[in-house]
Write a protein that holds these residues in place. Structure first.
Motif, short mmCIF file in Angstrom:
data_model
loop_
_atom_site.label_atom_id
_atom_site.label_comp_id
_atom_site.label_asym_id
_atom_site.label_seq_id
_atom_site.Cartn_x
_atom_site.Cartn_y
_atom_site.Cartn_z
N PHE A 100 0.93 -1.06 0.01
CA PHE A 100 -0.06 0.08 -0.11
C PHE A 100 0.84 1.26 -0.14
O PHE A 100 1.82 1.21 0.76
CB PHE A 100 -0.76 0.03 1.18
N VAL A 101 0.50 2.13 -1.12
CA VAL A 101 1.47 3.51 -1.09
C VAL A 101 0.42 4.66 -0.70
O VAL A 101 -0.72 4.69 -1.79
CB VAL A 101 1.90 3.83 -2.23
N ARG A 102 0.58 5.13 0.18
CA ARG A 102 -0.11 6.45 0.74
C ARG A 102 -0.49 7.51 -0.28
O ARG A 102 -1.42 7.72 -0.62
CB ARG A 102 0.48 6.99 1.82
N ALA A 103 0.67 7.80 -1.13
CA ALA A 103 0.77 8.75 -2.08
C ALA A 103 -0.19 8.49 -3.22
O ALA A 103 -0.82 9.38 -4.03
CB ALA A 103 1.92 8.82 -2.59
N ALA A 104 -0.62 7.35 -3.33
CA ALA A 104 -1.34 6.47 -4.41
C ALA A 104 -2.88 6.81 -3.89
O ALA A 104 -3.68 6.41 -4.88
CB ALA A 104 -1.19 5.41 -4.92
N VAL A 105 -3.26 7.20 -2.87
CA VAL A 105 -4.78 7.27 -2.47
C VAL A 105 -5.27 8.59 -2.96
O VAL A 105 -4.79 9.54 -2.37
CB VAL A 105 -4.80 7.09 -0.98
N PRO A 106 -6.35 8.72 -3.75
CA PRO A 106 -6.82 10.06 -4.28
C PRO A 106 -7.11 11.00 -3.12
O PRO A 106 -6.76 12.08 -3.15
CB PRO A 106 -7.93 9.82 -5.22
N PHE A 107 -7.88 10.42 -2.09
CA PHE A 107 -8.10 11.36 -1.10
C PHE A 107 -6.78 12.13 -0.45
O PHE A 107 -6.88 13.17 0.23
CB PHE A 107 -9.22 10.74 -0.04
N GLU A 183 -16.64 -0.70 -4.04
CA GLU A 183 -15.17 -1.22 -4.17
C GLU A 183 -14.18 -0.24 -3.11
O GLU A 183 -13.20 -0.49 -3.09
CB GLU A 183 -14.84 -0.60 -5.66
N CYS A 184 -14.97 0.60 -2.43
CA CYS A 184 -14.21 1.43 -1.43
C CYS A 184 -14.01 0.59 -0.21
O CYS A 184 -13.06 0.75 0.65
CB CYS A 184 -14.97 2.72 -1.10
N LEU A 185 -14.95 -0.36 -0.08
CA LEU A 185 -14.78 -0.99 1.24
C LEU A 185 -13.64 -2.05 1.48
O LEU A 185 -13.38 -2.49 2.57
CB LEU A 185 -16.10 -1.79 1.67
N VAL A 186 -12.84 -2.10 0.28
CA VAL A 186 -11.56 -2.88 0.66
C VAL A 186 -10.85 -2.06 1.88
O VAL A 186 -10.23 -2.96 2.58
CB VAL A 186 -10.78 -2.81 -0.66
N PHE A 208 -13.16 2.81 9.59
CA PHE A 208 -13.53 1.41 8.99
C PHE A 208 -15.07 1.27 9.61
O PHE A 208 -15.58 2.47 10.41
CB PHE A 208 -12.78 0.34 9.80
N GLY A 209 -15.68 0.13 9.04
CA GLY A 209 -17.21 0.05 9.41
C GLY A 209 -18.17 0.75 8.62
O GLY A 209 -19.14 1.04 8.74
N TRP A 210 -17.57 1.33 7.48
CA TRP A 210 -18.47 2.12 6.31
C TRP A 210 -19.45 0.97 5.55
O TRP A 210 -18.74 -0.07 5.34
CB TRP A 210 -17.77 2.75 5.41
N GLN A 211 -20.59 1.43 5.53
CA GLN A 211 -21.48 0.56 5.01
C GLN A 211 -21.55 0.53 3.54
O GLN A 211 -21.42 1.96 2.90
CB GLN A 211 -22.81 0.40 5.36
#
Ligand code: HEC
Length: 318
Positions: A100-107, A183-186, A208-211
């Motif tokens: 996992f690379v943080r810089a690759a997360v759009p948000f 797909e965000c729930l990964v 976490f815990g998002w529906q």
């Protein structure tokens, strides 16, 4: 002409008309004062109404402009995220790096860029907040939480424009809901599902815990309104000052015209009429060239005076 008429007779003839020695200057001044009063009152009334209408218009324009700026900022945030998703997110895998690379997360990209912008423009902000955020930087403030809850209560809403007062003046916010697609729930359902490197960076307590399809947060762009509103007020004051100056010039010209074309001729004629009525000898005739109403009046007046004098002579002769 040239003869003094008997006082008693002239008195009798003019008795219905009023005072003999009218102060003509005073009459003329009163006419000018009335004229100025009426024109000024009409102008001030018109000015007040148009100032109120203009203020409303300018303030509405300022709001529209601020909202347009907010839309541009929101679009640039979307563009940053789209770019990151298309160009940066696939990079680690493409380079054979499956961590996992943080810089690759759009948000993360959008959040970092707009946090930097905020350092330069503290009152402007573009924030992607979530009620239960992965990064505690994205925790909503009280007013931001109200917006998120507004979207949660009304899931059909796709956009909200709100305004709030702050110590630095009013701030307008343009917001859109953030919905957790499956797909965000990964990364946002359970820590067990999320990449372990992400847990190493963010821990497992938050985000976490998002529906699925839950409105988890909101994209909120805030732009200060105080400067555009102050500019709108300033523009109204400028316009009022300009209108006031133009009015003063027009009023001065109108006064000159009124004085030389109407007041002075009437005053002169009135003085002659008064002298004639008092039987003063050698009262000159009033002369005025031209074809305007006053010139016509002076002609009629002279004719009437001559007839009157003729009539008086006849009366005297009897
Ligand atoms: C690869 C894992 C991953 C995926 C997939 C993912 N996110 Fe995130 N998300 C993160 C991380 C990590 C952060 C924290 C970024 C930061 O530090 O600013 C984050 C932050 C956020 C935030 C900002 C609030 C917060 O939690 O800090 C929102 C909103 C968000 N994600 C929504 C989504 C949505 C919607 C999707 C699906 C389109 C999605 N995420 C997909 C990992 C992910």
């Amino acid at each position: 002409m040239g003869r003094r008429w008997p006082r008693i007779r002239t008195r009798f003839l003019w008795s219905g008309i009023g005072r003999h020695d009218v102060d003509h200057k005073e009459v003329a001044m009163r006419l000018i004062v009335k004229f100025n009063l009426v024109i000024t009152l009409a102008f001030v009334a018109g000015l007040i109404v148009s100032a109120l209408l203009m203020r409303e218009r300018f303030v509405a324009n300022a709001r529209t402009e601020v909202l347009a700026n907010a839309r541009i900022m929101m679009q640039s945030s979307d563009s940053i995220m789209r770019y990151t998703k298309q160009e940066v997110t696939p990079l680690p895998q493409a380079l054979g790096h499956d961590k996992f690379v943080r810089a690759a997360v759009p948000f993360f990209a959008a959040g970092s860029i707009f946090e930097d912008l905020r350092r330069h423009y503290p009152d402007y902000s573009v924030r992607n907040v979530a009620l239960n955020p992965t990064n505690l930087r994205d925790r909503p403030t009280e007013s931001e939480a109200d917006i998120v809850n507004g979207f949660r209560s009304f899931p059909d809403r796709t956009e909200m424009v709100t305004e709030r007062q702050t110590p630095n003046g009013p701030i307008m916010s343009l917001s859109r809901p953030l919905v957790a697609a499956p797909e965000c729930l990964v990364c946002h359902s359970t820590p067990a599902n999320a990449p372990s490197a992400m847990i190493d960076t963010y821990g497992s307590a938050n985000g976490f815990g998002w529906q699925p399809n839950e409105t988890v947060g909101a994209q909120i762009v805030s732009v200060p309104l105080s400067l555009p509103l102050a500019r709108a007020e300033e523009a109204v004051v400028h316009l009022l000052l300009t209108c006031g100056s133009v009015f003063l010039v027009v009023l001065a010209v109108l006064n000159l015209f009124l004085y030389y074309l109407v007041v002075k001729p009437i005053r002169d004629m009135a003085k002659i009429a008064n002298d004639v009525s008092l039987g003063k000898p050698d009262t000159p005739e009033y002369e005025r060239q031209g074809s305007d109403e006053i010139a016509t009046l002076s002609l009629s007046f002279n004719r009437m005076r001559r007839s009157l004098e003729g009539a008086l002579r006849l009366i005297e002769g009897t």
